[in-house]
Design a protein around this motif. Structure first.
Motif, PDB file in Angstrom:
ATOM      1  N   GLY A 220      23.600  31.536  35.072  1.00  0.00           N
ATOM      2  CA  GLY A 220      23.254  30.420  34.197  1.00  0.00           C
ATOM      3  C   GLY A 220      22.105  30.767  33.265  1.00  0.00           C
ATOM      4  N   ALA A 221      21.119  31.489  33.797  1.00  0.00           N
ATOM      5  CA  ALA A 221      19.974  31.913  32.984  1.00  0.00           C
ATOM      6  C   ALA A 221      20.399  32.895  31.901  1.00  0.00           C
ATOM      7  CB  ALA A 221      18.914  32.538  33.881  1.00  0.00           C
ATOM      8  N   LYS A 222      21.311  33.787  32.235  1.00  0.00           N
ATOM      9  CA  LYS A 222      21.780  34.772  31.243  1.00  0.00           C
ATOM     10  C   LYS A 222      22.580  34.103  30.126  1.00  0.00           C
ATOM     11  CE  LYS A 222      21.753  38.961  34.074  1.00  0.00           C
ATOM     12  NZ  LYS A 222      22.535  40.104  34.602  1.00  0.00           N
ATOM     13  N   TYR A 223      23.377  33.103  30.471  1.00  0.00           N
ATOM     14  CA  TYR A 223      24.106  32.391  29.413  1.00  0.00           C
ATOM     15  C   TYR A 223      23.157  31.585  28.538  1.00  0.00           C
ATOM     16  CZ  TYR A 223      28.804  33.560  31.048  1.00  0.00           C
ATOM     17  OH  TYR A 223      29.957  34.238  31.377  1.00  0.00           O
ATOM     18  N   TYR A 224      22.138  30.965  29.170  1.00  0.00           N
ATOM     19  CA  TYR A 224      21.158  30.214  28.388  1.00  0.00           C
ATOM     20  C   TYR A 224      20.454  31.135  27.385  1.00  0.00           C
ATOM     21  CZ  TYR A 224      16.691  28.284  27.092  1.00  0.00           C
ATOM     22  OH  TYR A 224      15.601  27.907  26.363  1.00  0.00           O
ATOM     23  N   ASN A 225      19.898  32.240  27.880  1.00  0.00           N
ATOM     24  CA  ASN A 225      19.236  33.202  26.992  1.00  0.00           C
ATOM     25  C   ASN A 225      20.203  33.777  25.969  1.00  0.00           C
ATOM     26  OD1 ASN A 225      16.755  32.984  28.261  1.00  0.00           O
ATOM     27  ND2 ASN A 225      17.046  34.772  29.558  1.00  0.00           N
TER      28      ASN A 225
ATOM     29  N   ILE B 116      21.900  21.069  26.334  1.00  0.00           N
ATOM     30  CA  ILE B 116      22.796  20.455  25.356  1.00  0.00           C
ATOM     31  C   ILE B 116      22.084  20.291  24.013  1.00  0.00           C
ATOM     32  CG2 ILE B 116      24.031  18.322  24.783  1.00  0.00           C
ATOM     33  CD1 ILE B 116      24.626  18.047  27.815  1.00  0.00           C
ATOM     34  N   ALA B 117      20.841  19.838  24.063  1.00  0.00           N
ATOM     35  CA  ALA B 117      20.096  19.590  22.826  1.00  0.00           C
ATOM     36  C   ALA B 117      19.811  20.877  22.061  1.00  0.00           C
ATOM     37  CB  ALA B 117      18.784  18.878  23.148  1.00  0.00           C
ATOM     38  N   VAL B 118      19.459  21.937  22.779  1.00  0.00           N
ATOM     39  CA  VAL B 118      19.062  23.171  22.099  1.00  0.00           C
ATOM     40  C   VAL B 118      20.262  23.876  21.470  1.00  0.00           C
ATOM     41  CG1 VAL B 118      19.273  24.926  23.935  1.00  0.00           C
ATOM     42  CG2 VAL B 118      17.355  25.032  22.337  1.00  0.00           C
ATOM     43  N   ASN B 119      21.472  23.506  21.900  1.00  0.00           N
ATOM     44  CA  ASN B 119      22.681  24.078  21.322  1.00  0.00           C
ATOM     45  C   ASN B 119      23.422  23.109  20.408  1.00  0.00           C
ATOM     46  OD1 ASN B 119      23.093  26.875  22.567  1.00  0.00           O
ATOM     47  ND2 ASN B 119      22.645  25.634  24.378  1.00  0.00           N
ATOM     48  N   ALA B 120      22.799  21.961  20.137  1.00  0.00           N
ATOM     49  CA  ALA B 120      23.435  20.969  19.277  1.00  0.00           C
ATOM     50  C   ALA B 120      23.406  21.417  17.817  1.00  0.00           C
ATOM     51  CB  ALA B 120      22.739  19.628  19.433  1.00  0.00           C
ATOM     52  N   GLU B 121      24.320  20.868  17.027  1.00  0.00           N
ATOM     53  CA  GLU B 121      24.376  21.236  15.613  1.00  0.00           C
ATOM     54  C   GLU B 121      23.156  20.726  14.849  1.00  0.00           C
ATOM     55  OE1 GLU B 121      27.256  20.661  11.662  1.00  0.00           O
ATOM     56  OE2 GLU B 121      27.866  19.847  13.617  1.00  0.00           O
ATOM     57  N   ASN B 122      22.763  19.503  15.115  1.00  0.00           N
ATOM     58  CA  ASN B 122      21.649  18.897  14.372  1.00  0.00           C
ATOM     59  C   ASN B 122      20.309  19.322  14.958  1.00  0.00           C
ATOM     60  OD1 ASN B 122      19.974  17.385  12.815  1.00  0.00           O
ATOM     61  ND2 ASN B 122      20.606  15.394  13.630  1.00  0.00           N
ATOM     62  N   GLN B 123      19.576  20.183  14.256  1.00  0.00           N
ATOM     63  CA  GLN B 123      18.259  20.650  14.714  1.00  0.00           C
ATOM     64  C   GLN B 123      17.248  20.486  13.575  1.00  0.00           C
ATOM     65  OE1 GLN B 123      17.821  22.646  17.773  1.00  0.00           O
ATOM     66  NE2 GLN B 123      19.930  22.802  18.396  1.00  0.00           N
TER      67      GLN B 123
ATOM     68  N   PHE C  29      27.984  30.341  11.290  1.00  0.00           N
ATOM     69  CA  PHE C  29      29.392  30.623  11.583  1.00  0.00           C
ATOM     70  C   PHE C  29      30.138  31.079  10.321  1.00  0.00           C
ATOM     71  CE2 PHE C  29      28.725  27.380  15.093  1.00  0.00           C
ATOM     72  CZ  PHE C  29      28.714  28.321  16.115  1.00  0.00           C
ATOM     73  N   LYS C  30      29.629  30.674   9.163  1.00  0.00           N
ATOM     74  CA  LYS C  30      30.269  31.047   7.898  1.00  0.00           C
ATOM     75  C   LYS C  30      29.559  32.202   7.201  1.00  0.00           C
ATOM     76  CE  LYS C  30      31.615  26.223   7.039  1.00  0.00           C
ATOM     77  NZ  LYS C  30      31.443  25.049   6.132  1.00  0.00           N
ATOM     78  N   THR C  31      28.254  32.336   7.437  1.00  0.00           N
ATOM     79  CA  THR C  31      27.462  33.268   6.628  1.00  0.00           C
ATOM     80  C   THR C  31      26.984  34.499   7.381  1.00  0.00           C
ATOM     81  OG1 THR C  31      25.406  32.099   7.160  1.00  0.00           O
ATOM     82  CG2 THR C  31      26.626  31.370   5.196  1.00  0.00           C
ATOM     83  N   SER C  32      27.296  34.598   8.684  1.00  0.00           N
ATOM     84  CA  SER C  32      26.792  35.723   9.481  1.00  0.00           C
ATOM     85  C   SER C  32      27.870  36.197  10.442  1.00  0.00           C
ATOM     86  CB  SER C  32      25.545  35.299  10.261  1.00  0.00           C
ATOM     87  OG  SER C  32      25.904  34.525  11.398  1.00  0.00           O
ATOM     88  N   CYS C  33      27.466  37.068  11.349  1.00  0.00           N
ATOM     89  CA  CYS C  33      28.402  37.620  12.338  1.00  0.00           C
ATOM     90  C   CYS C  33      28.643  36.666  13.510  1.00  0.00           C
ATOM     91  CB  CYS C  33      27.884  38.961  12.860  1.00  0.00           C
ATOM     92  SG  CYS C  33      26.219  38.899  13.579  1.00  0.00           S
ATOM     93  N   LEU C  34      27.987  35.513  13.547  1.00  0.00           N
ATOM     94  CA  LEU C  34      28.157  34.567  14.645  1.00  0.00           C
ATOM     95  C   LEU C  34      29.570  33.984  14.633  1.00  0.00           C
ATOM     96  CD1 LEU C  34      26.599  33.181  16.969  1.00  0.00           C
ATOM     97  CD2 LEU C  34      26.104  31.312  15.385  1.00  0.00           C
ATOM     98  N   GLU C  35      30.249  34.075  15.788  1.00  0.00           N
ATOM     99  CA  GLU C  35      31.657  33.664  15.905  1.00  0.00           C
ATOM    100  C   GLU C  35      31.766  32.355  16.684  1.00  0.00           C
ATOM    101  OE1 GLU C  35      33.567  37.888  16.971  1.00  0.00           O
ATOM    102  OE2 GLU C  35      31.540  37.494  17.695  1.00  0.00           O
TER     103      GLU C  35
ATOM    104  N   ASP D 296      31.542  29.021  21.592  1.00  0.00           N
ATOM    105  CA  ASP D 296      32.078  27.910  22.373  1.00  0.00           C
ATOM    106  C   ASP D 296      32.439  28.338  23.789  1.00  0.00           C
ATOM    107  OD1 ASP D 296      31.746  26.236  20.226  1.00  0.00           O
ATOM    108  OD2 ASP D 296      33.859  26.266  19.615  1.00  0.00           O
ATOM    109  N   GLU D 297      33.034  29.526  23.926  1.00  0.00           N
ATOM    110  CA  GLU D 297      33.387  30.029  25.256  1.00  0.00           C
ATOM    111  C   GLU D 297      32.142  30.195  26.123  1.00  0.00           C
ATOM    112  OE1 GLU D 297      35.258  31.559  28.603  1.00  0.00           O
ATOM    113  OE2 GLU D 297      36.135  30.499  26.879  1.00  0.00           O
ATOM    114  N   CYS D 298      31.112  30.819  25.567  1.00  0.00           N
ATOM    115  CA  CYS D 298      29.875  31.047  26.328  1.00  0.00           C
ATOM    116  C   CYS D 298      29.159  29.722  26.611  1.00  0.00           C
ATOM    117  CB  CYS D 298      28.959  31.998  25.575  1.00  0.00           C
ATOM    118  SG  CYS D 298      29.596  33.685  25.471  1.00  0.00           S
TER     119      CYS D 298
END
Length: 308
Positions: free
Chosen positions: A274-279, A155-162, A174-180, A185-187
């Motif tokens: 689970g490991a593949k989604y994490y990576n 949860i922490a490694v995918n949080a917005e605040n880093q 999400f605004k400046t690159s190809c990241l959707e 969110d689905e993954c």
């Protein structure tokens, strides 16, 4: 989009740093390819080869020094560290240079021949004794994990605040690159569901176990380098290796070897997913941040098809 750029140094600057540590003459200072987060040079002192790495990421090398001692003290061929210091605004680390070239430079036939040895080394590395360390997730310079559980870390490694990390401000991607955002969110929701299977398992994870960090002389594996170490389910490393060596049937070879040495892996299918989604979520962000669109869309396709 701001693409991350590792530090830039000239050889005379490297000479200044090395002259402060080595009393003997330093020769053959050579920039090395690879290393997305560090600038790396090899050099020779009294016919012995070393490397020096420079990074602007705070604490990056303290962790590597701990991991070096953890692995090398238990017979894992990982570079031993000699000195950690500062040069201007950068941290640097001097370590031994393991002989050989990365597995990526070997021929397809050589990689196939070497895979059983890679699998054996991966297994040994994942099962090193962890001593009195505690925690999950990223390894701190004190040798402990950053979080109380694997799910807490995920949860922490995918949080917005880093703040203060490589991922500071990553939501801008999400605004400046190809990241959707919808794909992420689905993954992420799938990751949380499958992480319950990874949750109980605490082992050493290399964190970047792929062909650019595995060294060989063409006949045998000579060592591994550049750990991004963590504590958690060792299948995270297997998922990394499988993604990078997709034509070699890595997972089947791995399972065959575990059976051969009588290691049982409960809930293997759920844990590897689970490991593949994490990576994969780290990979999507990293490829977007680096501007590697082809790699991003290739990984995106694999992740979305994982559980369909």
């Amino acid at each position: 989009m701001t693409v991350y750029e590792k530090p830039t140094l000239e050889i005379p600057q490297v000479e200044v740093v090395l002259s402060e540590y080595f009393q003997s003459t330093v020769t053959e200072i050579t920039p090395l390819e690879g290393g997305n987060l560090s600038t790396v040079f090899s050099f020779v002192v009294l016919d012995k080869e070393y490397v020096i790495k420079f990074s602007d990421l705070a604490g990056h090398f303290e962790k590597e020094r701990f991991i070096s001692k953890l692995l090398s003290s238990q017979g894992i061929p990982f570079p031993s560290c000699h000195r950690l210091g500062k040069f201007q605004s950068l941290d640097y680390l001097i370590s031994e240079k393991i002989s050989g070239h990365n597995l990526a430079s070997c021929s397809p036939e050589q990689r196939r021949h070497l895979l059983p040895e890679v699998v054996q080394l991966l297994t040994r590395m994942n099962h090193v004794e962890l001593g009195e360390t505690n925690g999950y997730g990223m390894i701190n310079s004190d040798g402990n994990g950053t979080h109380n559980s694997w799910t807490e870390y995920v949860i922490a490694v995918n949080a917005e605040n880093q703040t203060g990390s490589f991922w500071e401000g990553w939501y801008d991607l999400f605004k400046t690159s190809c990241l959707e955002k919808d794909v992420f969110d689905e993954c992420y929701n799938r990751l949380l569901a499958y992480s319950t299977y990874n949750e109980p398992h605490r082992y050493f994870i290399h964190g970047d176990f792929h062909q650019f960090n595995i060294l060989s002389d063409g006949q045998h594996i000579t060592g591994i380098i550049d750990s991004n170490g963590k504590y958690g389910d060792f299948l995270v490393d297997l998922a990394t290796l499988d993604w990078h060596l997709q034509t070699l049937d890595v997972i089947q070879q791995y399972q065959n070897y575990q059976q051969q040495i009588d290691i049982s892996i409960p809930n293997f299918e759920e844990r590897i997913i689970g490991a593949k989604y994490y990576n994969g979520l780290i990979g999507l962000r990293f490829y977007a941040k680096m501007g590697w669109k082809d790699a991003y869309f290739g990984l995106r396709k694999e992740l979305l098809s994982l559980t369909n």
